[in-house]
Design a protein around this motif. Structure first.
Motif, PDB file in Angstrom:
ATOM      1  N   GLN A 254       0.858  -1.183   0.000  1.00  0.00           N
ATOM      2  CA  GLN A 254       0.000   0.000   0.000  1.00  0.00           C
ATOM      3  C   GLN A 254       0.895   1.233   0.000  1.00  0.00           C
ATOM      4  N   ILE A 255       0.576   2.160  -0.887  1.00  0.00           N
ATOM      5  CA  ILE A 255       1.309   3.422  -0.981  1.00  0.00           C
ATOM      6  C   ILE A 255       0.440   4.503  -0.351  1.00  0.00           C
ATOM      7  N   ARG A 256       1.020   5.276   0.540  1.00  0.00           N
ATOM      8  CA  ARG A 256       0.235   6.248   1.299  1.00  0.00           C
ATOM      9  C   ARG A 256       1.138   7.391   1.759  1.00  0.00           C
ATOM     10  N   GLY A 257       0.527   8.477   2.158  1.00  0.00           N
ATOM     11  CA  GLY A 257       1.293   9.574   2.742  1.00  0.00           C
ATOM     12  C   GLY A 257       1.832   9.175   4.107  1.00  0.00           C
ATOM     13  N   LYS A 258       2.984   9.709   4.444  1.00  0.00           N
ATOM     14  CA  LYS A 258       3.570   9.408   5.749  1.00  0.00           C
ATOM     15  C   LYS A 258       2.755  10.058   6.856  1.00  0.00           C
ATOM     16  N   ASP A 259       2.758   9.424   8.009  1.00  0.00           N
ATOM     17  CA  ASP A 259       2.054   9.957   9.167  1.00  0.00           C
ATOM     18  C   ASP A 259       2.704  11.268   9.591  1.00  0.00           C
ATOM     19  N   ALA A 260       1.886  12.316   9.638  1.00  0.00           N
ATOM     20  CA  ALA A 260       2.423  13.638  10.012  1.00  0.00           C
ATOM     21  C   ALA A 260       2.927  13.656  11.442  1.00  0.00           C
TER      22      ALA A 260
ATOM     23  N   GLY B 207     -10.206  18.978  15.062  1.00  0.00           N
ATOM     24  CA  GLY B 207      -9.217  18.152  14.371  1.00  0.00           C
ATOM     25  C   GLY B 207      -7.969  17.990  15.215  1.00  0.00           C
ATOM     26  N   GLN B 208      -7.159  16.991  14.870  1.00  0.00           N
ATOM     27  CA  GLN B 208      -5.929  16.739  15.614  1.00  0.00           C
ATOM     28  C   GLN B 208      -4.783  17.578  15.065  1.00  0.00           C
ATOM     29  N   PHE B 209      -3.970  18.084  15.989  1.00  0.00           N
ATOM     30  CA  PHE B 209      -2.728  18.735  15.603  1.00  0.00           C
ATOM     31  C   PHE B 209      -1.717  18.505  16.724  1.00  0.00           C
ATOM     32  N   GLU B 210      -0.486  18.830  16.444  1.00  0.00           N
ATOM     33  CA  GLU B 210       0.582  18.606  17.416  1.00  0.00           C
ATOM     34  C   GLU B 210       1.052  19.951  17.946  1.00  0.00           C
TER      35      GLU B 210
ATOM     36  N   VAL C 114       0.035  35.295  26.779  1.00  0.00           N
ATOM     37  CA  VAL C 114      -0.310  36.048  25.578  1.00  0.00           C
ATOM     38  C   VAL C 114       0.960  36.570  24.925  1.00  0.00           C
ATOM     39  N   GLY C 115       1.094  36.308  23.638  1.00  0.00           N
ATOM     40  CA  GLY C 115       2.295  36.707  22.909  1.00  0.00           C
ATOM     41  C   GLY C 115       3.289  35.580  22.725  1.00  0.00           C
ATOM     42  N   SER C 116       3.126  34.469  23.452  1.00  0.00           N
ATOM     43  CA  SER C 116       4.028  33.319  23.286  1.00  0.00           C
ATOM     44  C   SER C 116       3.858  32.732  21.893  1.00  0.00           C
ATOM     45  N   THR C 117       4.955  32.210  21.374  1.00  0.00           N
ATOM     46  CA  THR C 117       4.932  31.522  20.082  1.00  0.00           C
ATOM     47  C   THR C 117       5.122  30.028  20.331  1.00  0.00           C
ATOM     48  N   VAL C 118       4.185  29.227  19.839  1.00  0.00           N
ATOM     49  CA  VAL C 118       4.257  27.784  20.087  1.00  0.00           C
ATOM     50  C   VAL C 118       4.397  27.051  18.757  1.00  0.00           C
ATOM     51  N   PRO C 119       5.264  26.022  18.705  1.00  0.00           N
ATOM     52  CA  PRO C 119       5.396  25.231  17.476  1.00  0.00           C
ATOM     53  C   PRO C 119       4.223  24.264  17.342  1.00  0.00           C
ATOM     54  N   VAL C 120       3.665  24.183  16.131  1.00  0.00           N
ATOM     55  CA  VAL C 120       2.545  23.282  15.871  1.00  0.00           C
ATOM     56  C   VAL C 120       2.815  22.500  14.590  1.00  0.00           C
ATOM     57  N   THR C 121       2.130  21.375  14.437  1.00  0.00           N
ATOM     58  CA  THR C 121       2.248  20.575  13.220  1.00  0.00           C
ATOM     59  C   THR C 121       0.852  20.135  12.801  1.00  0.00           C
ATOM     60  N   PHE C 122       0.541  20.335  11.498  1.00  0.00           N
ATOM     61  CA  PHE C 122      -0.727  19.888  10.921  1.00  0.00           C
ATOM     62  C   PHE C 122      -0.442  18.792   9.910  1.00  0.00           C
TER      63      PHE C 122
END
Length: 842
Positions: free
Chosen positions: A58-64, A564-567, A619-627
């Motif tokens: 099976q060919i598929r996108g990698k898990d984010a 939805g899910q995000f990291e 407030v003003g903090s920058t947080v890393p996220v992944t979609f």
């Protein structure tokens, strides 16, 4: 000593049978749970293995989120693959066939307009592959979908709802409902559907249009040519794949799906095992009481054995041997009954809406080993303390009649130990409440349980006197004698009540926790939502619902909610999105810092106060996220808000959300109306095509949340009923032993004029006092523990601690009724004693 032990067992068959019954019930529950769990695992492993047995790759996108341990490969968020990749894969030497598939939300409707399935993940639409070697779906009747009007339906749904080939069926879809003709019936592998999930298959082109997937596929299934070297073929396929796309074996896909299904169902086995071990714990009290009383009654017998040369070790082994034989016999019986119990548990879960597949039961050797080990182990552990008492009996006890008394030194040690456990438990509970730690509260509750067991004999005497006072006025002399019997030997009274105390303590804990959850559900809705109407559907619903309800006359504002899910950093979390415009008219968003709707409109992140404190953001903090669809990014924290159960921990605006998620479905629509506009009839009419979608006023939504809690509580109470039944058996056992011990006393009472009915009334009054003692102590302890647990869960949505007074009063009445029921047979046995034989008894 072996012969003496066996003769002793044969002489005490009745009491040991009653003791063993408690273990039989507990082991039956354990066995049934293990058999049911193994059956489900084997069933789904076979079904999934059959479905994917011919798929090579099976060919598929990698898990984010593949580096996050919380992700599940079978349901991971992946990028789609381009449609043109199918042609490239088909040209690779060694590839026999390749098929690109898409999937999405597709929910069948009954002819009467009711939704089939619960929506979301329980309703699967897909592009049907006519190649039976590549497709996990097997066509068992009719033909594959060939036009945009065709759909294939899973056999289970067609059978249950009486659909046939050629019938027209309405299907709810991501964009709007559409009607199709059933061209064929399919199974998933060898099963009629996929773990209860309905299946709607369309031809590939139609599926892409329905699920908004034109130009790309979710996955590509690959069939290797006969004789091809699969290792080399996998390498060749990997070489042509673009970045972010992977190739895995069909066996890997099958294993991931099977593991995901088993993990989803594992909570059932875990929950049932918890209740099984609760039942065994209560059974352990019964065994402990029986052996303790039996050793006390056999003082002269055991002392005579010491006189004639038996050693302490031999007496210790003799008592444990009785326990081992009792435990082994009961475990074997429970093991046999456990197979039937598995069927009963499956039926019970079905009655509460948890439908499991029908399949032959699976009995593993491990089940027998665990069941016997648990049954014998609990019995032996419960008998150790009575066995130690037996070896301390002095030989001189054979020469005089003496009653087992607890010396002042022993009482002092008991008080000290009980106080230590009690104080330590209270401290742990208080610390756990302050830190919102359920673990600490649980450990503290266990310590308090031990403390109650140690100190209950000190409370049993005075409390029994108080509880028995009304019976004296009601029954006269029999009531007074029953009261005196319960206060005369407080340790035995406390031991008799111990099992019931544990059982009702658990029931009371659940009652308080459930009442708190129910009350919190109501207050949470009030504190979270200000909308007049709430439109919801399990797992999401068609996007066309939004314009259908928002354009109705009288609708002032509309807020659409997505999830939805995000990291976030390294944590996998849920992101909630809502329409920022006029948010204040539908959602109660209490900001403690920053802004609410303006920050959402700007694509910034709102964080609740608990999460902000834990993650040290402001407030003003920058947080890393992944979609999953757009990859890594950063978000600015635009505001901090008080906990809102509707919104969760992380919130943003819907425009930002839709730009990072691939065609998500709304999960709720919140409507505020103009004053004086009632829209119930208009909303219901507008939602007729969407039978999976429900609309409720805020009050109705509160009631539905409470109803869900009450349904779960109903299942918990049914499972806890086994522990109460075992406690009842323990009371019967102890009362029978008490009648046996007082045979001569009862004979003398009969000789001086006490009638049979008065004897029965005396035994019953004693049992009622014991039942009330166990009930009162258990309910008080359970209420305190339930309140502590509810308070400790304040960061998990339990906002109100509520004590159900009416239910607790009912439990007190139940404890008296259980005592009365337990006394039925012992009372008849006491009343039927032969007077002369009883007077002559030793």
């Amino acid at each position: 000593m072996r012969r003496i032990t066996l003769r002793g067992l044969m002489a005490r068959k009745l009491r040991l049978a009653l003791t063993g019954l408690a273990i039989v019930l507990g082991v039956t529950f354990v066995t049934g749970t293990l058999v049911l769990g193994d059956t489900l695992n084997r069933t789904f492993d076979n079904v999934v293995g059959t479905a994917y047995q011919h798929v090579s790759f099976q060919i598929r996108g990698k898990d984010a989120f593949n580096d996050n341990p919380a992700t599940d490969n079978s349901t991971a968020d992946r990028k789609p693959v381009t449609q043109s990749l199918v042609a490239s894969v088909s040209r690779v030497p060694g590839v026999s066939d390749a098929f690109g598939s898409v999937s999405g939300y597709a929910q069948f409707m009954t002819r009467s307009g009711n939704a089939i399935g619960k929506g979301g993940g329980s309703t699967l639409g897909f592009g049907f592959d006519p190649n039976p070697q590549l497709s996990p779906y097997r066509l068992v009747a009719g033909h594959a979908p060939t036009t945009a009007d065709d759909v294939v339906m899973d056999k289970a749904t067609a059978t249950k709802y009486h659909f046939a080939l050629g019938d027209r069926v309405l299907v709810n879809l991501p964009n709007r409902p559409e009607t199709f003709t059933i061209s064929g019936l399919v199974t998933f592998g060898s099963d009629d559907n996929l773990a209860g999930v309905t299946l709607a298959g369309f031809d590939s082109t139609t599926a892409q249009a329905l699920f908004n997937s034109r130009g790309h596929y979710d996955t590509i299934s690959v069939l290797a040519a006969h004789g091809a070297n699969t290792v080399k073929l996998q390498r060749a396929l990997a070489a042509i794949l673009p970045a972010g796309v992977e190739v895995v074996s069909g066996q890997t896909v099958a294993s991931e799906l099977s593991s995901a299904i088993n993990n989803e169902l594992s909570f059932i086995s875990t929950a049932l095992l918890i209740f099984a071990f609760i039942a065994l714990l209560v059974g352990g009290f019964t065994i402990f009481n029986t052996f303790s009383i039996t050793v006390g009654q056999r003082t002269r017998e055991l002392a005579l054995l010491r006189v004639v040369g038996a050693s302490r070790r031999q007496l210790f082994r003799s008592v444990l041997a009785e326990a081992a034989v009792t435990g082994l016999t009961a475990s074997l019986i429970g093991l046999g009954l456990g197979v039937a119990a598995a069927l009963g548990l499956r039926a019970l879960l079905k009655a509460f809406g948890i439908v499991l597949p029908s399949a032959p039961l699976v009995f593993e050797a491990r089940t027998a080993v665990v069941a016997i080990a648990v049954g014998v182990g609990v019995t032996l552990l419960s008998a150790i303390v009575p066995a130690r008492r037996a070896v301390r009996i002095a030989p001189v006890a054979a020469l005089v009649e003496q009653r087992e008394e607890q010396g002042s030194a022993v009482r002092r040690r008991t008080v000290v130990r009980g106080t230590i456990f009690g104080v330590g438990g209270i401290v742990l509970v208080l610390v756990g409440m302050s830190r919102a730690s359920i673990g600490l509260v649980g450990i503290g509750a266990l310590a308090i349980l031990i403390a109650t067991g140690l100190l209950s004999p000190l409370l049993a005497g005075p409390l029994s006197g108080v509880l028995g006072r009304p019976l004296v006025g009601m029954l006269g002399v029999p009531g007074r004698l029953g009261r005196e019997n319960s206060t005369r030997n407080p340790r035995r009274t406390a031991q008799t009540a111990a099992a019931l105390m544990v059982g009702l303590s658990l029931v009371s804990t659940i009652a308080v926790l459930g009442a708190s959850l129910s009350a919190s559900a109501k207050t949470s809705v009030d504190s979270a939502v200000s909308a007049d109407y709430i439109v919801t559907g399990q797992g999401g619903f068609s996007k066309s619902v939004v314009p259908a309800v928002s354009r109705l006359p009288g609708v002032r504002t509309t807020t659409v909610v997505y999830r939805g899910q995000f990291e976030v950093g390294r944590s996998l979390s849920t992101l909630t999105a809502a329409t920022p415009a006029d948010l204040a008219s539908t959602v109660r968003l209490h900001m403690t810092a920053g802004s609410g709707a303006p920050a959402m409109a700007a694509g910034e992140l709102l964080v609740d106060t608990t999460t902000a404190t834990k993650d040290h953001v402001h407030v003003g903090s920058t947080v890393p996220v992944t979609f999953a669809q757009t990859g890594s990014a950063t978000m600015t924290v635009g505001g901090i808000f008080k906990s809102n159960p509707l919104l969760g921990s992380y919130v943003t605006g819907d425009d930002f959300f839709l730009s990072h998620f691939d065609d998500p479905l709304p999960v709720a629509v919140l409507l505020s109306t103009a004053p004086g506009h009632g829209l119930n009839s208009a909303l219901n009419a507008a939602l007729v095509p969407y039978a999976n979608v429900g609309v409720k006023t805020r009050a109705q939504f509160e009631a539905s949340q409470q109803a869900s809690v009450n349904q779960l509580l109903g299942l918990v109470y049914v499972l806890l009923a086994l522990a109460i039944l075992i406690a009842l058996i323990g009371m019967v056992n102890t009362l029978v032993l008490s009648v046996f011990e007082r045979t001569r006393e009862i004979g003398l009472l009969r000789a001086v004029g006490m009638k049979r009915r008065q004897v029965r009334a005396m035994i019953r009054s004693e049992a009622v006092i014991v039942g009330l003692l166990g009930g009162v102590l258990g309910i008080v302890r359970g209420t305190a523990l339930g309140a502590a647990l509810a308070y400790a869960l304040r960061n998990n949505g339990v906002t109100t601690v509520s004590v159900p007074v009416a239910s607790l009063i009912a439990f007190v009445v139940l404890s008296a009724a259980l005592g009365l029921a337990a006394a039925t047979w012992p009372a008849r046995r006491a009343a039927s004693l032969d007077v002369l034989a009883a007077i002559a008894a030793e």
